[in-house]
Design an enzyme around this catalytic site. Structure first.
Site, PDB file in Angstrom:
ATOM      1  N   LYS A 278       0.844  -1.194   0.000  1.00 12.12           N
ATOM      2  CA  LYS A 278       0.000   0.000   0.000  1.00 12.12           C
ATOM      3  C   LYS A 278       0.882   1.248   0.000  1.00 12.12           C
ATOM      4  O   LYS A 278       1.883   1.314   0.699  1.00 12.12           O
ATOM      5  CB  LYS A 278      -0.895   0.017   1.244  1.00 12.12           C
ATOM      6  N   GLU A 358     -20.915  -7.702   7.781  1.00 12.95           N
ATOM      7  CA  GLU A 358     -21.983  -7.004   8.487  1.00 12.95           C
ATOM      8  C   GLU A 358     -23.049  -7.957   9.018  1.00 12.95           C
ATOM      9  O   GLU A 358     -23.577  -7.755  10.121  1.00 12.95           O
ATOM     10  CB  GLU A 358     -22.629  -5.966   7.553  1.00 12.95           C
ATOM     11  N   ARG A 386     -26.669  -4.084   4.460  1.00 14.83           N
ATOM     12  CA  ARG A 386     -26.220  -5.414   4.065  1.00 14.83           C
ATOM     13  C   ARG A 386     -26.609  -6.481   5.091  1.00 14.83           C
ATOM     14  O   ARG A 386     -26.440  -7.669   4.841  1.00 14.83           O
ATOM     15  CB  ARG A 386     -24.702  -5.406   3.862  1.00 14.83           C
TER      16      ARG A 386
END
Length: 608
Positions: A278, A358, A386
């Site tokens: 990253k 979730e 979700r």
């Protein structure tokens, strides 16, 4: 040195370059991303990590005929740059500018619109099945980050794809979880070998011969799996029906291009595991990838002083956690965004980050509540969508005391429609047993969190992104009387019933039109005594909320008056029945008529 990037307006032009030119192009793309995103705000770390992968994908695959599906989408900036949008990057996340995520209406190269996590494999598989049904030879590629593999949908799609044997390539960008350290010269060599034509040809020939002798074929198959398993961590994906290749260096263009070229010509379900860094090429982002995951524009200014609603929640959580040992905090991979860092440091044994899961987060909380604990689920409004079945079936149906701290309610500015919390009042209000609150300021948010925590049933407090109006925050853990509204101003003819932070726009408007203003506080249950009083003394009633006007708080008021048989002149103001693109939050509210001027216009039109 002549700029290569200035000459690239499409992947077709990219594919005309010599391989040795791509390293320079990667440097130029990184420089452009850093320059433009520091101006506009957006995601830096994740995008810098996939520059070589993006180049290799567009260099090898015949896009847009071949489909690239980016998961989440916050790693798609290099993709946008290479697909004709280089000169528009300065408009990223700005009103009428480029979206921060892939968007089908924006470009033919954006095969699938995204913003939420873990959808790429399902979508790419659907495209692969459709291509097969149509007799077309195009390829489908899903590019998914390691964090997105914490979601169940990704595994559901992997299991289905492996079972079908569809011509699908899944690229796992491993940039944080460090699934394997087996990266280097030998791993890259093996990836080239195992993805190559000779290995595939030998494997298929052996398979045809040994399948006639079942015991021999089974022995050979398991031997191959064990050998590959010793050299690379792909056993799981092999068992799901994929041909696993990797892990390889995701910044090595030679290896990427060779491996992808081999896989493009391979039949069946393929899985390529790459490892990237990253923030690659930009030292601040390499050192602090989380800090540079999402950045604000360099010239941005905080228009309001004081803590954000997220920070108010963070402090409340720590205070209530100290007061009650039964409090347990749960988040689906949004520790920093939802403000749980401080709690996690102080009470690590009572903090659970479940990953991008979730559904699991909500049912996990339900299980804890069954055993006498008091779980607090910190979640964005757009992500709670979700877990809707779990919210109904696992929490509300059993009337369990779970508190939902719902951040990013309402419009969210630059993140746009994929992340807007436009529907939570509507989808929560229709669920039995729910206590639903919308604070007008920071202190009321703290009081409502306490109210919901002490409530013996499911409760939700929904609050917006950013700062409020700077209300003084009382340190004590006081609660509010349930379903009691508060009259903030008394006027004539018109009453404005405000749900949430739009109370301040209502008060500003009321000063000019001499209207009554009520801070409703509770969406469910409503303060029906207050509603009766308002109906008896006002000619016009206006409800205002930063939620879809369809099925929201205004609809609840209207339903009450209809059920009681009261004839009222009611005007409901809220978010319109269409998705609202990214932009400045204040301008977005104004465009929806949800500012003081819009409220005044609505009142004047009635009395005109």
């Amino acid at each position: 040195m002549t700029s290569l990037l200035a000459q690239i307006d499409s992947p077709a032009q990219l594919r005309k370059l010599e391989r040795k030119q791509l390293d320079q192009l990667a440097v130029e793309i990184r420089e452009l991303i850093v320059e433009k995103i520091q101006q506009t705000g957006g995601h830096i770390s994740s995008n810098l990590g996939v520059v070589e992968l993006t180049l290799a994908l567009h260099y090898v695959f015949n896009t847009p005929e071949d489909r690239l599906v980016w998961d989440v989408g916050h790693q798609s900036y290099a993709h946008k740059i290479l697909t004709g949008r280089r000169d528009q990057m300065h408009t990223m996340r700005q009103p009428d500018g480029l979206s921060g995520f892939p968007k089908r209406s924006e470009s033919e190269y954006d095969s699938f619109g995204v913003g939420h996590s873990s959808t790429s494999i399902s979508a790419a598989l659907g495209m692969a099945i459709a291509a097969r049904a149509s007799g077309e030879s195009r390829r489908s590629v899903a590019i998914i980050g390691d964090g997105a593999l914490t979601a169940g949908q990704a595994y559901e799609a992997l299991a289905h794809a492996g079972d079908l044997g569809a011509n699908l390539l899944v690229v796992l960008n491993d940039n944080e979880m460090s699934i394997s350290k087996n990266v280097g010269g030998m791993a890259n060599y093996l990836a080239r070998l195992l993805s190559g034509r000779f290995y595939r040809s030998a494997r298929e020939s052996s398979k045809k011969m040994l399948e006639k002798i079942p015991p021999a074929w089974e022995f050979a198959r398991r031997t191959e799996e064990h050998v590959k398993g010793m050299m690379m961590p792909g056993t799981l994906f092999e068992e799901m029906g994929f041909n696993y290749i990797g892990p390889i260096d995701g910044h090595d263009l030679d290896t990427l291009i060779t491996t992808l070229s081999n896989l493009r010509n391979s039949k069946g379900a393929q899985f390529l595991h790459i490892v990237t860094k990253k923030g690659k090429g930009f030292e601040p982002a390499e050192q602090e990838p989380c800090k540079y995951h999402g950045v604000s524009p360099a010239n941005s200014k905080n228009k309001k002083a004081g803590p954000t609603f997220t920070q108010v929640f963070s402090q409340w959580l720590c205070d209530m956690g100290a007061a009650s040992e039964d409090l347990i905090a749960i988040t689906p991979a949004m520790c920093e965004g939802s403000g749980l860092n401080a709690f996690a440091e102080r009470f690590p044994e009572r903090y659970f980050d479940v990953g991008i899961a979730e559904q699991h987060a909500v049912t996990l909380a339900a299980g804890m509540a069954c055993e006498g604990k008091k779980p607090v689920v910190a979640i964005y409004s757009t992500f709670l969508q979700r877990a809707y079945d779990q919210l109904i079936h696992d929490v509300a149906l059993q009337n369990l005391p779970v508190l939902f701290a719902i951040d990013r309610a309402g419009l969210v500015g630059a993140d746009g429609a994929t992340h807007a919390g436009s529907f939570d009042l509507s989808y929560l209000r229709c669920i039995p047993n729910m206590l639903i609150m919308a604070p007008s300021d920071e202190n009321e948010c703290r009081q409502m969190l306490t109210t919901g925590f002490q409530h013996n049933g499911p409760a939700a407090v929904r609050y917006p992104r950013g700062c409020g109006n700077g209300a003084a925050i009382e340190p004590q853990l006081d609660s509010l009387p349930i379903c009691k509204a508060q009259t903030r101003r008394t006027g004539k003819k018109t009453a404005i019933l405000a749900f949430g932070t739009l109370l301040h726009a209502a008060l500003e408007a009321a000063d000019q039109v001499d209207a009554t203003v009520v801070n409703m506080r509770f969406v469910k249950p409503l303060d029906t005594a207050m509603l009766d009083e308002i109906a008896a003394n006002h000619e016009l009633i206006i409800t205002i909320e930063e939620n879809s006007v369809l099925g929201g708080a205004g609809s609840a008021v209207n339903e009450y008056y209809q059920q009681k048989g009261l004839q009222t002149n009611l005007r409901m103001m809220g978010l319109p029945d269409h998705f609202i693109d990214h932009g400045d939050h204040g301008q977005m509210l104004s465009a929806c008529g949800l500012d003081a001027s819009g409220i005044i216009d609505s009142i004047n039109r009635y009395f005109a």
